[in-house]
Design a protein around this motif. Structure first.
Motif, PDB file in Angstrom:
ATOM      1  N   VAL A 179       0.845  -1.198   0.000  1.00 20.64           N
ATOM      2  CA  VAL A 179       0.000   0.000   0.000  1.00 20.64           C
ATOM      3  C   VAL A 179       0.883   1.251   0.000  1.00 20.64           C
ATOM      4  O   VAL A 179       0.662   2.190  -0.776  1.00 20.64           O
ATOM      5  CB  VAL A 179      -0.942   0.008   1.222  1.00 20.64           C
ATOM      6  CG1 VAL A 179      -1.616   1.367   1.388  1.00 20.64           C
ATOM      7  CG2 VAL A 179      -1.996  -1.083   1.088  1.00 20.64           C
ATOM      8  N   LYS A 180       1.896   1.254   0.850  1.00 20.94           N
ATOM      9  CA  LYS A 180       2.801   2.406   0.923  1.00 20.94           C
ATOM     10  C   LYS A 180       3.522   2.633  -0.398  1.00 20.94           C
ATOM     11  O   LYS A 180       3.666   3.767  -0.854  1.00 20.94           O
ATOM     12  CB  LYS A 180       3.822   2.196   2.044  1.00 20.94           C
ATOM     13  CG  LYS A 180       3.245   2.330   3.445  1.00 20.94           C
ATOM     14  CD  LYS A 180       4.338   2.125   4.500  1.00 20.94           C
ATOM     15  CE  LYS A 180       3.804   2.330   5.906  1.00 20.94           C
ATOM     16  NZ  LYS A 180       4.864   2.106   6.933  1.00 20.94           N
ATOM     17  N   LYS A 181       3.987   1.547  -1.013  1.00 20.94           N
ATOM     18  CA  LYS A 181       4.717   1.675  -2.279  1.00 20.94           C
ATOM     19  C   LYS A 181       3.816   2.230  -3.381  1.00 20.94           C
ATOM     20  O   LYS A 181       4.220   3.119  -4.126  1.00 20.94           O
ATOM     21  CB  LYS A 181       5.286   0.312  -2.690  1.00 20.94           C
ATOM     22  CG  LYS A 181       5.967   0.293  -4.051  1.00 20.94           C
ATOM     23  CD  LYS A 181       7.117   1.288  -4.132  1.00 20.94           C
ATOM     24  CE  LYS A 181       8.261   0.922  -3.221  1.00 20.94           C
ATOM     25  NZ  LYS A 181       9.411   1.867  -3.361  1.00 20.94           N
ATOM     26  N   LEU A 182       2.588   1.726  -3.478  1.00 27.24           N
ATOM     27  CA  LEU A 182       1.654   2.206  -4.498  1.00 27.24           C
ATOM     28  C   LEU A 182       1.335   3.685  -4.302  1.00 27.24           C
ATOM     29  O   LEU A 182       1.294   4.461  -5.264  1.00 27.24           O
ATOM     30  CB  LEU A 182       0.375   1.376  -4.465  1.00 27.24           C
ATOM     31  CG  LEU A 182       0.494  -0.047  -5.031  1.00 27.24           C
ATOM     32  CD1 LEU A 182      -0.683  -0.905  -4.584  1.00 27.24           C
ATOM     33  CD2 LEU A 182       0.563   0.000  -6.558  1.00 27.24           C
ATOM     34  N   LEU A 183       1.116   4.082  -3.062  1.00 29.28           N
ATOM     35  CA  LEU A 183       0.824   5.488  -2.776  1.00 29.28           C
ATOM     36  C   LEU A 183       2.043   6.353  -3.061  1.00 29.28           C
ATOM     37  O   LEU A 183       1.921   7.460  -3.606  1.00 29.28           O
ATOM     38  CB  LEU A 183       0.385   5.646  -1.321  1.00 29.28           C
ATOM     39  CG  LEU A 183      -1.014   5.085  -0.996  1.00 29.28           C
ATOM     40  CD1 LEU A 183      -1.233   5.019   0.508  1.00 29.28           C
ATOM     41  CD2 LEU A 183      -2.110   5.934  -1.653  1.00 29.28           C
ATOM     42  N   GLN A 184       3.209   5.861  -2.719  1.00 28.98           N
ATOM     43  CA  GLN A 184       4.444   6.589  -2.994  1.00 28.98           C
ATOM     44  C   GLN A 184       4.617   6.811  -4.491  1.00 28.98           C
ATOM     45  O   GLN A 184       5.126   7.851  -4.935  1.00 28.98           O
ATOM     46  CB  GLN A 184       5.626   5.798  -2.430  1.00 28.98           C
ATOM     47  CG  GLN A 184       6.956   6.518  -2.453  1.00 28.98           C
ATOM     48  CD  GLN A 184       8.068   5.624  -1.941  1.00 28.98           C
ATOM     49  OE1 GLN A 184       8.597   4.782  -2.661  1.00 28.98           O
ATOM     50  NE2 GLN A 184       8.405   5.780  -0.678  1.00 28.98           N
ATOM     51  N   LEU A 185       4.162   5.841  -5.281  1.00 30.72           N
ATOM     52  CA  LEU A 185       4.277   5.929  -6.740  1.00 30.72           C
ATOM     53  C   LEU A 185       3.142   6.720  -7.377  1.00 30.72           C
ATOM     54  O   LEU A 185       3.065   6.831  -8.594  1.00 30.72           O
ATOM     55  CB  LEU A 185       4.318   4.516  -7.342  1.00 30.72           C
ATOM     56  CG  LEU A 185       5.576   3.701  -7.016  1.00 30.72           C
ATOM     57  CD1 LEU A 185       5.402   2.246  -7.436  1.00 30.72           C
ATOM     58  CD2 LEU A 185       6.804   4.303  -7.687  1.00 30.72           C
ATOM     59  N   GLY A 186       2.244   7.253  -6.544  1.00 33.29           N
ATOM     60  CA  GLY A 186       1.208   8.152  -7.057  1.00 33.29           C
ATOM     61  C   GLY A 186      -0.171   7.559  -7.226  1.00 33.29           C
ATOM     62  O   GLY A 186      -1.031   8.166  -7.866  1.00 33.29           O
ATOM     63  N   ALA A 187      -0.427   6.392  -6.667  1.00 32.88           N
ATOM     64  CA  ALA A 187      -1.757   5.777  -6.786  1.00 32.88           C
ATOM     65  C   ALA A 187      -2.824   6.681  -6.166  1.00 32.88           C
ATOM     66  O   ALA A 187      -2.596   7.332  -5.148  1.00 32.88           O
ATOM     67  CB  ALA A 187      -1.772   4.413  -6.099  1.00 32.88           C
ATOM     68  N   CYS A 188      -3.996   6.681  -6.795  1.00 34.18           N
ATOM     69  CA  CYS A 188      -5.110   7.515  -6.332  1.00 34.18           C
ATOM     70  C   CYS A 188      -5.678   6.927  -5.042  1.00 34.18           C
ATOM     71  O   CYS A 188      -6.087   5.769  -5.007  1.00 34.18           O
ATOM     72  CB  CYS A 188      -6.187   7.592  -7.407  1.00 34.18           C
ATOM     73  SG  CYS A 188      -7.626   8.565  -6.923  1.00 34.18           S
ATOM     74  N   VAL A 189      -5.743   7.745  -4.007  1.00 30.49           N
ATOM     75  CA  VAL A 189      -6.153   7.265  -2.695  1.00 30.49           C
ATOM     76  C   VAL A 189      -7.668   7.141  -2.547  1.00 30.49           C
ATOM     77  O   VAL A 189      -8.167   6.553  -1.592  1.00 30.49           O
ATOM     78  CB  VAL A 189      -5.588   8.194  -1.596  1.00 30.49           C
ATOM     79  CG1 VAL A 189      -6.393   9.503  -1.538  1.00 30.49           C
ATOM     80  CG2 VAL A 189      -5.553   7.517  -0.246  1.00 30.49           C
ATOM     81  N   SER A 190      -8.408   7.653  -3.511  1.00 35.18           N
ATOM     82  CA  SER A 190      -9.870   7.651  -3.376  1.00 35.18           C
ATOM     83  C   SER A 190     -10.581   6.746  -4.371  1.00 35.18           C
ATOM     84  O   SER A 190     -11.797   6.630  -4.349  1.00 35.18           O
ATOM     85  CB  SER A 190     -10.407   9.082  -3.554  1.00 35.18           C
ATOM     86  OG  SER A 190     -10.056   9.599  -4.828  1.00 35.18           O
ATOM     87  N   ARG A 191      -9.838   6.069  -5.241  1.00 34.05           N
ATOM     88  CA  ARG A 191     -10.465   5.268  -6.299  1.00 34.05           C
ATOM     89  C   ARG A 191     -10.785   3.860  -5.813  1.00 34.05           C
ATOM     90  O   ARG A 191      -9.934   3.173  -5.262  1.00 34.05           O
ATOM     91  CB  ARG A 191      -9.550   5.188  -7.516  1.00 34.05           C
ATOM     92  CG  ARG A 191     -10.140   4.405  -8.688  1.00 34.05           C
ATOM     93  CD  ARG A 191      -9.276   4.526  -9.910  1.00 34.05           C
ATOM     94  NE  ARG A 191      -9.206   5.900 -10.381  1.00 34.05           N
ATOM     95  CZ  ARG A 191      -8.485   6.286 -11.438  1.00 34.05           C
ATOM     96  NH1 ARG A 191      -7.772   5.407 -12.113  1.00 34.05           N
ATOM     97  NH2 ARG A 191      -8.469   7.549 -11.805  1.00 34.05           N
ATOM     98  N   THR A 192     -12.023   3.424  -5.993  1.00 28.48           N
ATOM     99  CA  THR A 192     -12.426   2.059  -5.636  1.00 28.48           C
ATOM    100  C   THR A 192     -13.382   1.514  -6.693  1.00 28.48           C
ATOM    101  O   THR A 192     -13.859   2.234  -7.559  1.00 28.48           O
ATOM    102  CB  THR A 192     -13.148   2.009  -4.276  1.00 28.48           C
ATOM    103  OG1 THR A 192     -14.374   2.740  -4.366  1.00 28.48           O
ATOM    104  CG2 THR A 192     -12.296   2.589  -3.165  1.00 28.48           C
ATOM    105  N   ALA A 193     -13.644   0.219  -6.591  1.00 33.05           N
ATOM    106  CA  ALA A 193     -14.575  -0.424  -7.525  1.00 33.05           C
ATOM    107  C   ALA A 193     -15.912  -0.705  -6.851  1.00 33.05           C
ATOM    108  O   ALA A 193     -16.778  -1.336  -7.425  1.00 33.05           O
ATOM    109  CB  ALA A 193     -13.974  -1.724  -8.045  1.00 33.05           C
ATOM    110  N   SER A 194     -16.051  -0.243  -5.614  1.00 28.66           N
ATOM    111  CA  SER A 194     -17.288  -0.498  -4.874  1.00 28.66           C
ATOM    112  C   SER A 194     -17.787   0.802  -4.257  1.00 28.66           C
ATOM    113  O   SER A 194     -17.234   1.869  -4.494  1.00 28.66           O
ATOM    114  CB  SER A 194     -17.029  -1.532  -3.765  1.00 28.66           C
ATOM    115  OG  SER A 194     -16.088  -1.024  -2.838  1.00 28.66           O
TER     116      SER A 194
END
Length: 302
Positions: A179-194
């Protein structure tokens, strides 16, 4: 066509990546496992070299369409994988259930194999929704694999129906380092499929570590899910997760203004250009803070 011409045609097509089944008349999968599969899967490099020298097709497939390269990558046998690719193995071949050698390597966390496959043209985005390497790495908790995938064009926000983003997959499986690595790489913190946000997921799991890192990356603790509930409403009463959600959600020792500035700068920069922050003429401590490699802890307060 003579036997000699047939053999020549077969060798030519094998080198070009055409798929061949080891024994299409057999229905038993175990009996369909050939000597070249066995050598690749068990890391027997000398046996593999001998089989290739004897003319065995490197793209020989089982009835489930498992290639020798799949076998080598499942087990992390980099030398065998390299030898197979140098002799024409199809780097993007898919099994019957859509898995490629790259997804198999990502699922097992074989970082060296992942890097080698990408260097030889493996599709970093996968060949179908069922073969997303970054989702497999996220599900199994292998952040190092994710870093290599992103370097070769994988999207940290790649969406799969009913599964969501890699970040959602990592949160669901409670792989904090991923989770930390994905966020560090710029992953959107609010995007979900549900209907739930990622913070709702962390609250349901009652994970203070996930709640903390999501808040630190700008997750909205007041967001409502499809049932009209906030993350706080889903957290276990009096739990560490609930206490975090009642607070401001900013790291200790860092002012809310600094946190907001970091989030804004990263948003304006965009995930594709986050790596460029290293080239800015800024103090090292500030660059590390912007890249979530440091929480400062007062380093910039003096």
């Amino acid at each position: 066509m003579s036997a000699g011409n047939e053999e020549t045609r077969r060798d030519t097509e094998c080198q070009s990546g055409t798929e061949y089944f080891s024994n299409p008349l057999m229905s038993d999968v175990a009996s369909d496992w050939s000597p070249i599969h066995d050598a690749a899967y068990n890391g027997r490099i000398l046996a593999l070299q001998r089989l290739i020298a004897q003319g065995t097709c490197v793209n020989l497939h089982t009835l489930d369409k498992v290639s020798p390269l799949h076998g080598a990558c499942m087990q992390g046998h980099t030398a065998c994988a390299k030898l197979l690719m140098e002799n024409g193995a199809n780097v993007n071949s898919s099994t019957a259930d859509g898995q490629t050698p790259l997804t198999e390597a990502c699922a097992q966390g074989h970082v060296t194999c992942v890097s080698l496959l990408l260097q030889h043209g493996a599709a970093s985005l996968g060949t179908s929704q069922s073969s997303s390497p970054i989702h497999r790495a996220a599900a199994k908790g292998h952040p190092e694999c994710i870093e290599h995938l992103v370097q070769y064009g994988a999207d940290v926000d790649q969406h799969i129906d009913k599964v969501g983003s890699p970040l959602q997959v990592a949160c669901n499986n409670q792989h904090l380092s991923t989770v930390k690595k994905l966020l560090q790489l710029g992953a959107c913190v609010s995007r979900t499929a549900s209907g739930d946000s990622l913070l709702h997921i962390a609250a349901r799991l009652s994970s203070p570590e996930l709640v903390s890192v999501l808040l630190d990356h700008g997750a909205d603790r007041f967001s409502m899910n499809s049932e009209g509930k906030r993350p706080l409403d889903l957290a276990t009463p009096s739990s560490p997760a609930e206490r975090l959600l009642r607070q401001a959600g900013v790291s200790p020792g860092v002012s809310p203004l600094m946190q907001l500035c970091r989030l804004y700068i990263r948003k304006i920069t965009g995930k594709q250009r986050l790596g460029g922050i290293c080239d800015l003429h800024l103090p090292t401590a500030l660059i590390q803070y912007l890249l979530y490699q440091s929480d400062l802890r007062g380093d910039l307060m003096h």
